[in-house]
Design a protein around this motif. Structure first.
Motif, PDB file in Angstrom:
ATOM      1  N   THR A 160       0.910  -1.234  -0.184  1.00 62.75           N
ATOM      2  CA  THR A 160      -0.114   0.127   0.016  1.00 62.75           C
ATOM      3  C   THR A 160       0.971   1.093   0.054  1.00 62.75           C
ATOM      4  O   THR A 160       1.729   1.349   0.690  1.00 62.75           O
ATOM      5  N   VAL A 161       0.711   2.333  -0.936  1.00 62.50           N
ATOM      6  CA  VAL A 161       1.304   3.436  -0.952  1.00 62.50           C
ATOM      7  C   VAL A 161       0.829   4.343   0.340  1.00 62.50           C
ATOM      8  O   VAL A 161      -0.457   4.562   0.339  1.00 62.50           O
ATOM      9  N   THR A 162       1.527   4.512   1.174  1.00 58.91           N
ATOM     10  CA  THR A 162       1.052   5.255   2.545  1.00 58.91           C
ATOM     11  C   THR A 162       1.241   6.775   2.195  1.00 58.91           C
ATOM     12  O   THR A 162       0.274   7.532   3.056  1.00 58.91           O
ATOM     13  N   SER A 163       2.228   7.281   1.733  1.00 57.18           N
ATOM     14  CA  SER A 163       2.676   8.621   1.536  1.00 57.18           C
ATOM     15  C   SER A 163       3.564   8.711   0.554  1.00 57.18           C
ATOM     16  O   SER A 163       4.320   7.860   0.168  1.00 57.18           O
ATOM     17  N   PHE A 164       3.807   9.963   0.093  1.00 54.93           N
ATOM     18  CA  PHE A 164       4.969  10.120  -1.218  1.00 54.93           C
ATOM     19  C   PHE A 164       5.017  11.984  -0.971  1.00 54.93           C
ATOM     20  O   PHE A 164       4.379  12.559  -0.453  1.00 54.93           O
ATOM     21  N   SER A 165       6.107  12.210  -1.560  1.00 55.01           N
ATOM     22  CA  SER A 165       6.509  13.572  -1.697  1.00 55.01           C
ATOM     23  C   SER A 165       7.070  13.784  -2.986  1.00 55.01           C
ATOM     24  O   SER A 165       8.025  13.165  -3.398  1.00 55.01           O
ATOM     25  N   THR A 166       6.853  14.811  -3.803  1.00 56.71           N
ATOM     26  CA  THR A 166       7.475  15.273  -5.142  1.00 56.71           C
ATOM     27  C   THR A 166       8.283  16.425  -4.853  1.00 56.71           C
ATOM     28  O   THR A 166       7.959  17.649  -4.442  1.00 56.71           O
ATOM     29  N   PHE A 167       9.599  16.395  -5.633  1.00 60.61           N
ATOM     30  CA  PHE A 167      10.447  17.303  -5.564  1.00 60.61           C
ATOM     31  C   PHE A 167      10.604  17.726  -7.043  1.00 60.61           C
ATOM     32  O   PHE A 167      10.902  17.001  -7.923  1.00 60.61           O
ATOM     33  N   MET A 168      10.838  19.073  -7.102  1.00 61.24           N
ATOM     34  CA  MET A 168      10.888  19.583  -8.628  1.00 61.24           C
ATOM     35  C   MET A 168      12.354  19.621  -9.005  1.00 61.24           C
ATOM     36  O   MET A 168      13.026  20.603  -9.662  1.00 61.24           O
ATOM     37  N   THR A 169      13.195  18.427  -8.602  1.00 58.75           N
ATOM     38  CA  THR A 169      14.453  18.337  -8.983  1.00 58.75           C
ATOM     39  C   THR A 169      14.950  18.418 -10.544  1.00 58.75           C
ATOM     40  O   THR A 169      15.939  19.330 -10.733  1.00 58.75           O
ATOM     41  N   GLY A 170      14.418  17.963 -11.215  1.00 61.32           N
ATOM     42  CA  GLY A 170      14.819  18.035 -12.644  1.00 61.32           C
ATOM     43  C   GLY A 170      14.377  19.091 -13.314  1.00 61.32           C
ATOM     44  O   GLY A 170      15.324  19.835 -14.047  1.00 61.32           O
ATOM     45  N   GLU A 171      13.431  19.714 -12.867  1.00 59.77           N
ATOM     46  CA  GLU A 171      12.811  21.031 -13.553  1.00 59.77           C
ATOM     47  C   GLU A 171      13.676  22.057 -13.001  1.00 59.77           C
ATOM     48  O   GLU A 171      14.031  22.928 -13.714  1.00 59.77           O
ATOM     49  N   LEU A 172      13.875  22.122 -11.588  1.00 60.02           N
ATOM     50  CA  LEU A 172      14.879  23.066 -10.989  1.00 60.02           C
ATOM     51  C   LEU A 172      16.285  23.068 -11.748  1.00 60.02           C
ATOM     52  O   LEU A 172      16.881  23.917 -12.216  1.00 60.02           O
ATOM     53  N   PHE A 173      16.976  21.829 -12.075  1.00 62.47           N
ATOM     54  CA  PHE A 173      18.064  21.933 -12.583  1.00 62.47           C
ATOM     55  C   PHE A 173      18.102  22.229 -14.171  1.00 62.47           C
ATOM     56  O   PHE A 173      19.083  23.004 -14.449  1.00 62.47           O
ATOM     57  N   ALA A 174      16.972  22.080 -14.785  1.00 64.80           N
ATOM     58  CA  ALA A 174      16.846  22.464 -16.224  1.00 64.80           C
ATOM     59  C   ALA A 174      16.747  24.008 -16.121  1.00 64.80           C
ATOM     60  O   ALA A 174      17.384  24.881 -17.018  1.00 64.80           O
ATOM     61  N   LEU A 175      15.757  24.668 -15.260  1.00 69.27           N
ATOM     62  CA  LEU A 175      15.655  26.049 -15.220  1.00 69.27           C
ATOM     63  C   LEU A 175      16.811  26.839 -14.910  1.00 69.27           C
ATOM     64  O   LEU A 175      17.253  27.893 -15.601  1.00 69.27           O
ATOM     65  N   LEU A 176      17.732  26.393 -13.764  1.00 66.25           N
ATOM     66  CA  LEU A 176      18.887  27.046 -13.457  1.00 66.25           C
ATOM     67  C   LEU A 176      19.869  27.033 -14.445  1.00 66.25           C
ATOM     68  O   LEU A 176      20.644  27.840 -14.766  1.00 66.25           O
ATOM     69  N   SER A 177      19.939  25.735 -14.790  1.00 63.40           N
ATOM     70  CA  SER A 177      21.258  25.452 -15.958  1.00 63.40           C
ATOM     71  C   SER A 177      21.087  26.233 -17.134  1.00 63.40           C
ATOM     72  O   SER A 177      22.153  26.748 -17.906  1.00 63.40           O
ATOM     73  N   LYS A 178      19.859  26.489 -17.595  1.00 63.87           N
ATOM     74  CA  LYS A 178      19.565  26.759 -19.131  1.00 63.87           C
ATOM     75  C   LYS A 178      18.854  28.438 -19.043  1.00 63.87           C
ATOM     76  O   LYS A 178      19.118  28.980 -20.180  1.00 63.87           O
ATOM     77  N   SER A 179      18.438  28.656 -17.892  1.00 60.20           N
ATOM     78  CA  SER A 179      17.648  29.891 -18.109  1.00 60.20           C
ATOM     79  C   SER A 179      18.086  30.795 -17.133  1.00 60.20           C
ATOM     80  O   SER A 179      17.274  32.317 -16.947  1.00 60.20           O
ATOM     81  N   SER A 180      18.792  30.708 -15.962  1.00 58.47           N
ATOM     82  CA  SER A 180      19.434  31.618 -14.991  1.00 58.47           C
ATOM     83  C   SER A 180      20.574  32.177 -15.313  1.00 58.47           C
ATOM     84  O   SER A 180      21.134  31.891 -16.349  1.00 58.47           O
ATOM     85  N   VAL A 181      20.958  33.060 -14.299  1.00 59.29           N
ATOM     86  CA  VAL A 181      22.460  33.731 -14.611  1.00 59.29           C
ATOM     87  C   VAL A 181      23.362  32.462 -14.343  1.00 59.29           C
ATOM     88  O   VAL A 181      24.604  32.815 -15.051  1.00 59.29           O
ATOM     89  N   LEU A 182      23.224  31.451 -13.864  1.00 53.95           N
ATOM     90  CA  LEU A 182      24.006  30.419 -13.878  1.00 53.95           C
ATOM     91  C   LEU A 182      24.475  29.801 -15.130  1.00 53.95           C
ATOM     92  O   LEU A 182      25.477  29.178 -15.414  1.00 53.95           O
ATOM     93  N   ARG A 183      23.707  30.152 -16.221  1.00 58.94           N
ATOM     94  CA  ARG A 183      23.992  29.584 -17.580  1.00 58.94           C
ATOM     95  C   ARG A 183      25.218  29.967 -18.218  1.00 58.94           C
ATOM     96  O   ARG A 183      25.739  29.521 -18.969  1.00 58.94           O
ATOM     97  N   HIS A 184      25.656  31.005 -17.688  1.00 63.66           N
ATOM     98  CA  HIS A 184      26.800  31.854 -18.335  1.00 63.66           C
ATOM     99  C   HIS A 184      27.994  30.923 -17.889  1.00 63.66           C
ATOM    100  O   HIS A 184      29.169  30.870 -18.599  1.00 63.66           O
TER     101      HIS A 184
END
Lengths: 305, 305
Positions: free
Chosen positions: A161-185
């Protein structure tokens, strides 16, 4: 010319950006096909056509072929909404599956619902089928699953039985920060540096609360200390995954079972080790098929009964 | 027709996306102008022209008018690099200022360097001038400054010396998540909900390590519980700012002095209160001018001496 395919049933993994279909004989794959016609690109009345583009040749005339689909196809913006089943519950319940409206007499399409959690609010669509596939091979399992990806899931299971779960925006954060933030430079598009990844994981395990400052420090490391672009990329990944593991660590007992792509799972294994946790990997794609196969059996038995 | 302007000196706040200039008589503003010709839009040989477009009419013939500039104009991609001064140090040192190469005989342009910190690696450009402006009015100050914004700075000062600082990608994370991530589907462009903001701050103060999961929960709250878009936006802001305050809380003693735009500073004040900290606000823009004025006095005295 080969004889036309006449599969017993058809499995469909229908996500936001892609549709993948498998012509099945029991649990054996006879043929497969895919298209970029994911849920996000389709209006409600375009789903049947998108499916037929891939499978029309697999459908014999004069009988209905059962199609079992999972993923965002069952969301509110999808073909037909398959309302979430609320945890605690098994990952798959035949009674919660929803039939999609079709025009073609050769089709019978059923959609697997996702899972929801009230507090903290959380949802999944698609991963529940992989979990069901894993449990089919590990009946009565208790423990922690991790499904890394765009929206990584950590799932607690008690005797199936699935009793609980938790979702982290890990892959999306990585993509946003590496491609669209100041860090992309200062960030490479690819390449890897295992030591830099470990450094990021270790930093986040020690101070997960410093995540938003650790991000900017990557920029400063590039300006001041010449941090190279591939190392910056690996360290960013390590920071985000390390924070994820820091957050769930207290809830994990025993090994963490990773369900995902091999390369990403290997990174998670390395990160888990730094947190003093053991992990083991499984093959994600085959579990989706196993889960869809289980759904078919359950649905068929249900309809007979 | 009015007499032509003949300012004693010219102040320039030259960031990534904008150039703002002020015709000054001592500390009095005679006129001001601005353009979107920020550092990011200019090649090295275009800076002088971009400046002259705004100030040519302010420059009497036959003498050099001093221009003091701060911000990204002094970065490696700027007009001329003004290397960072390493903390601990005062925010402003005349000896570290760098003269830009000019063709127009009416111009003498000096650029204020930013500050750097070796470990953890961090940098600032522009904020050091606001800090200098604040310290000009509060000589010998010791305490914590917070400069909220795209890249929020928390700065520890001891008797007028910057001893350490920490940059959080707060504003940039908020923009990326609210406009470019999966959260955009449930996020308003404007509007505010003070209770939702407080809820976000409180959640992050309690579990700052859960930030990446709390982000996704906003999406799930929208799907499951009908979280409205303006509330989602305010809660997202609260989550990010709350995590920032959770991370620095242990280093803060006494009041936090906020240097920033009034609306944003008011949000930070509310968040600080939830963390059991007191804050007070100041006017950010006037501090930049005060800092540029201080730089002019120090430079002029230095050149006389």
């Amino acid at each position: 010319m080969s004889a036309p395919l006449s599969p017993e049933w058809i499995a469909a993994d229908w996500g936001t950006t892609h549709l993948r279909v498998f012509a099945m004989e029991g649990s054996r794959v006879l043929a497969q096909a895919s298209s970029p016609k994911g849920m996000a690109s389709l209006a409600r009345d375009e789903f049947e056509g998108a499916l037929l583009e891939l499978i029309a040749d697999w459908l014999p005339v004069g009988r209905k072929t059962l199609v079992i689909a999972c993923g965002m196809v069952g969301s509110r913006q999808g073909w037909v909404e398959a309302p979430y089943a609320a945890v605690p519950c098994p990952p798959l319940q035949a009674s919660a599956m929803v039939e999609a409206p079709v025009s073609d007499p050769r089709l019978s399409v059923w959609i697997i619902p996702g899972l929801s959690q009230t507090m903290p609010a959380d949802v999944m669509r698609g991963e529940e089928t992989q979990i069901a596939g894993f449990l089919a091979g590990n009946p009565g399992f208790s423990g922690t699953l991790c499904l890394p990806g765009t929206h990584s899931k950590w799932v607690q299971i008690e005797r199936g039985t699935v009793t609980s779960f938790s979702t982290f925006m890990t892959g999306e954060l990585f993509a946003l920060l590496s491609k669209s933030s100041v860090l992309r430079h200062g960030m490479a598009d690819d390449g890897w540096d295992a030591a830099a990844f470990s450094g990021g994981v270790t930093a986040s395990l020690a101070r997960p609360d410093m995540l938003a400052a650790a991000f900017f420090s990557l920029r400063a490391e590039g300006l001041l200390h010449g941090l190279v672009a591939a190392s910056a990329r690996a360290r960013l990944s390590g920071l985000i995954i390390g924070a994820e593991i820091a957050a769930v660590r207290q809830d994990v007992s025993g090994d963490v079972t990773l369900i995902g792509a091999p390369a990403l799972s290997a990174h998670y294994l390395a990160a888990l080790k730094l947190a003093g946790l053991d992990g083991r990997t499984t093959a994600g794609e085959s579990l989706t098929l196993a889960g869809l196969g289980l759904a078919r059996r359950v649905l068929t038995e249900n309809q007979k009964g």
